[in-house]
Design a protein around this motif. Structure first.
Motif, PDB file in Angstrom:
ATOM      1  N   LEU A 196      55.695  38.975  43.535  1.00 47.62           N
ATOM      2  CA  LEU A 196      54.925  39.297  44.731  1.00 47.62           C
ATOM      3  C   LEU A 196      53.462  38.955  44.463  1.00 47.62           C
ATOM      4  O   LEU A 196      52.836  39.499  43.549  1.00 47.62           O
ATOM      5  N   ARG A 197      52.936  38.026  45.254  1.00 51.60           N
ATOM      6  CA  ARG A 197      51.536  37.609  45.135  1.00 51.60           C
ATOM      7  C   ARG A 197      50.736  38.411  46.157  1.00 51.60           C
ATOM      8  O   ARG A 197      50.765  38.125  47.351  1.00 51.60           O
ATOM      9  N   MET A 198      50.001  39.416  45.686  1.00 49.80           N
ATOM     10  CA  MET A 198      49.384  40.394  46.565  1.00 49.80           C
ATOM     11  C   MET A 198      47.881  40.140  46.667  1.00 49.80           C
ATOM     12  O   MET A 198      47.198  39.924  45.663  1.00 49.80           O
ATOM     13  N   ILE A 199      47.377  40.175  47.905  1.00 48.78           N
ATOM     14  CA  ILE A 199      45.982  39.870  48.209  1.00 48.78           C
ATOM     15  C   ILE A 199      45.444  40.958  49.127  1.00 48.78           C
ATOM     16  O   ILE A 199      46.051  41.259  50.156  1.00 48.78           O
ATOM     17  N   ASN A 200      44.294  41.533  48.781  1.00 51.52           N
ATOM     18  CA  ASN A 200      43.657  42.483  49.690  1.00 51.52           C
ATOM     19  C   ASN A 200      42.563  41.761  50.466  1.00 51.52           C
ATOM     20  O   ASN A 200      41.471  41.521  49.962  1.00 51.52           O
ATOM     21  N   ALA A 201      42.882  41.383  51.704  1.00 51.09           N
ATOM     22  CA  ALA A 201      41.933  40.712  52.586  1.00 51.09           C
ATOM     23  C   ALA A 201      41.311  41.684  53.584  1.00 51.09           C
ATOM     24  O   ALA A 201      40.612  41.252  54.510  1.00 51.09           O
ATOM     25  N   ALA A 202      41.546  42.995  53.408  1.00 54.19           N
ATOM     26  CA  ALA A 202      40.944  43.978  54.319  1.00 54.19           C
ATOM     27  C   ALA A 202      39.425  43.903  54.237  1.00 54.19           C
ATOM     28  O   ALA A 202      38.857  43.568  53.195  1.00 54.19           O
TER      29      ALA A 202
END
Length: 569
Positions: free
Chosen positions: A226-232
């Motif tokens: 799982l490639r997780m990105i926080n773009a919030a």
């Protein structure tokens, strides 16, 4: 003899071809992308609005490359807003013109204009991301950068059966540009988002949103990456999947020593790769994945929860739906424990090249403050003032000309000053009772570094207006996180805690709430490099500065001239 000569020529030809292939493998290939910035109608939470997108997609398209590849990305602006794109975490070695923050390395791409971002991925593999880097446009203009290892180079962990990108974002029913513009005019805090999203979808816990739910379909007995990105825009986020463990193997495109947890934390701007080992046999259940904020400030925030569904193929209908238990909204103890587990691999193949000798040491305070209201008006900030934010009490004023362009053309004196303070001008009890005067100063200031300077930087949160965690992002460099702590940094005793063996290497780090973090990096990349809080509201209030790294003496240590199509102000 003739036959032998023919064989020799054939072998020589094969050798040359092999060397060419080997060189091509090492140097990578060129990958071309075209990004059209367009308006697209999107409906979420029963609200339809026109949003800025790349190629009509929300989130935007994935960029896929291998380590060593060159990326040529033509961005064409078809909307009324000025736009730039930033390739978050990409080192941009001698390609500062392609970094993308507006008025730092380039002027914005105006309506009807285009710009080609041209750069090479050097020494990086994992997950990064791209996003708009002007005002709050990154709320809808963002997407993954997937960097695969070079051909023939394995992962330092089990090869996954499948890879999935998971991007966290925020959804505003109103226009985010109107939200921040109103806040800057009134001096108060901006309205919070209406929902968090997973891959652009709010999920079933929000009204009118059950159909807009991200679903991850899995097979038993497999390993998924799982490639997780926080773009919030404005929130650090906890994430967990019911009844499943996550093995963290990489952060910010740097491999780490694997460790297992049921929950992970991502600050805005940060990326994390985790391995998910599915159940060995088909379970009689469906599983929720949840994300909600880690909140440390005193202001209002979106305290809702976004949900997605993890579903095993052929699971029986009406099977139980399991829910994970997330940490409390202000669980700083969990955050400290999680971040302390992050360690570089520090192997011969993936070394942790921590600068052992330090040329220059800097101490930066980061936090909130106030500015006076103009024209004797009353603003909505503390005691009738405007909210501001600063580094060493300097609230950064965006210039009208890009800093890098001004520097390269020899026009810097009219655009910025190079006297950014290396320590706070006024020292105080940073995490104790705040001083009576909370006003910040303003200026467009940079800190100048000779090429190849080794830097140690301590960033200290302050209690002015209230202590708060600050995810700080440094453009153009990775840095090593040596240590962190709470309270005021102790220059005598805290360096004894430094990890100089296997500290985690990052491009974005959280300055702990009411605490400090110490980092080191080598200034081996000529250009002007932005450093700012990745809470977008704090960036808008001025919590940002820039480093100017001068050219070195050798040809490969100098910044090349700008491309012919560099946008002009």
């Amino acid at each position: 003899m003739a036959a032998l000569g023919s064989v020799a020529l054939t072998l020589l030809f094969v050798l040359i071809i092999s060397l060419d292939l080997s060189f091509a493998q090492q140097s990578g290939i060129t990958r071309h992308y075209k990004f059209n910035i367009v308006m697209t109608n999107v409906t979420r939470l029963c609200h339809t609005k026109s949003i800025l997108t790349v190629n009509g997609k929300f989130p935007g398209p994935s960029i896929v490359a291998r380590e060593g590849d060159r990326l040529v990305i033509r961005v064409v602006n078809h909307v009324q807003s000025n736009v730039t794109l930033h390739w978050h975490g990409v080192r941009q070695l001698r390609s500062a013109w392609a970094d993308g923050p507006a008025y730092i390395t380039q002027c914005p791409i105006q309506t009807g204009q285009s710009y080609v971002y041209n750069y090479t991925i050097v020494g990086q593999r994992g997950t990064l991301w791209w996003h708009a880097h002007i005002s709050w446009l990154r709320s809808t203009i963002h997407g993954p950068i997937i960097i695969l290892p070079k051909l023939g180079v394995p992962y330092p962990f089990p090869k996954p059966y499948k890879q999935v990108s998971i991007i966290f974002g925020e959804w505003f029913n109103s226009d985010p540009e109107a939200v921040i513009n109103q806040a800057l005019q009134t001096g108060g805090a901006p309205n919070v988002s209406d929902a968090y999203t997973i891959n652009g979808l709010p999920g079933p816990l929000y009204n009118c949103s059950a159909k807009d739910t991200f679903t991850l379909n899995l097979r038993p007995g497999k390993v998924y990456l799982l490639r997780m990105i926080n773009a919030a825009l404005n929130d650090e986020l906890f994430f967990s999947i019911a009844d499943h463990l996550l093995t963290t193997v990489e952060v910010d495109a740097i491999y780490v020593k694997p460790f297992i947890s049921d929950t992970i934390l991502l600050g805005p701007g940060q990326t994390t790769n985790v391995l998910l080992l599915t159940k060995p046999t088909l379970p009689n259940a469906t599983f929720l994945m949840l994300a909600r904020p880690y909140a440390t400030g005193t202001g209002t925030f979106d305290n809702s929860t976004v949900a997605g569904i993890l579903h095993y193929k052929n699971t029986k209908k009406n099977s139980p739906l399991l829910t994970p238990i997330l940490p409390s909204l202000n669980d700083t103890a969990f955050v400290t424990n999680f971040t302390n587990k992050l360690r570089s691999l520090a192997t011969p193949q993936f070394p942790a090249n921590v600068p052992k000798k330090v040329d220059q040491k800097f101490f930066f305070t980061v936090g909130l403050g106030t500015s006076p209201c103009l024209n004797n008006q009353t603003c909505q900030g503390p005691n009738g003032t405007k909210f501001s934010a600063s580094v060493n009490n300097v609230s950064f004023v965006m210039p009208a000309t890009a800093l890098l362009q001004a520097h390269f053309s020899g026009q810097s004196k009219s655009v910025f000053s190079s006297n950014f303070p290396i320590t706070p001008l006024n020292q105080f009890n940073y995490t104790g009772t705040p001083p009576n005067n909370t006003m910040v100063s303003n200026g467009t200031k940079v800190l100048v570094l000779p090429f190849n300077t080794s830097v140690e930087l301590v960033m200290q949160d302050t209690s002015i207006i209230g202590p708060e965690s600050h995810p700080l992002h440094l453009h153009g460099f990775n840095f090593f996180v040596l240590a962190q702590g709470y309270g005021n940094y102790d220059p005598v005793n805290d360096p004894k805690k430094y990890n100089l063996v296997d500290p985690v290497e990052r491009n974005t780090v959280g300055v702990p709430v009411g605490g400090w973090v110490a980092i080191r990096f080598m200034a081996d990349n000529p250009g002007v490099w932005f450093m700012h809080c990745h809470l977008e509201v704090h960036t808008s209030w001025g919590l940002k500065m820039a480093w100017l790294v001068l050219d070195g003496s050798l040809p490969n240590q100098k910044l090349p001239p700008p491309p012919f199509d560099l946008p002009q102000c």
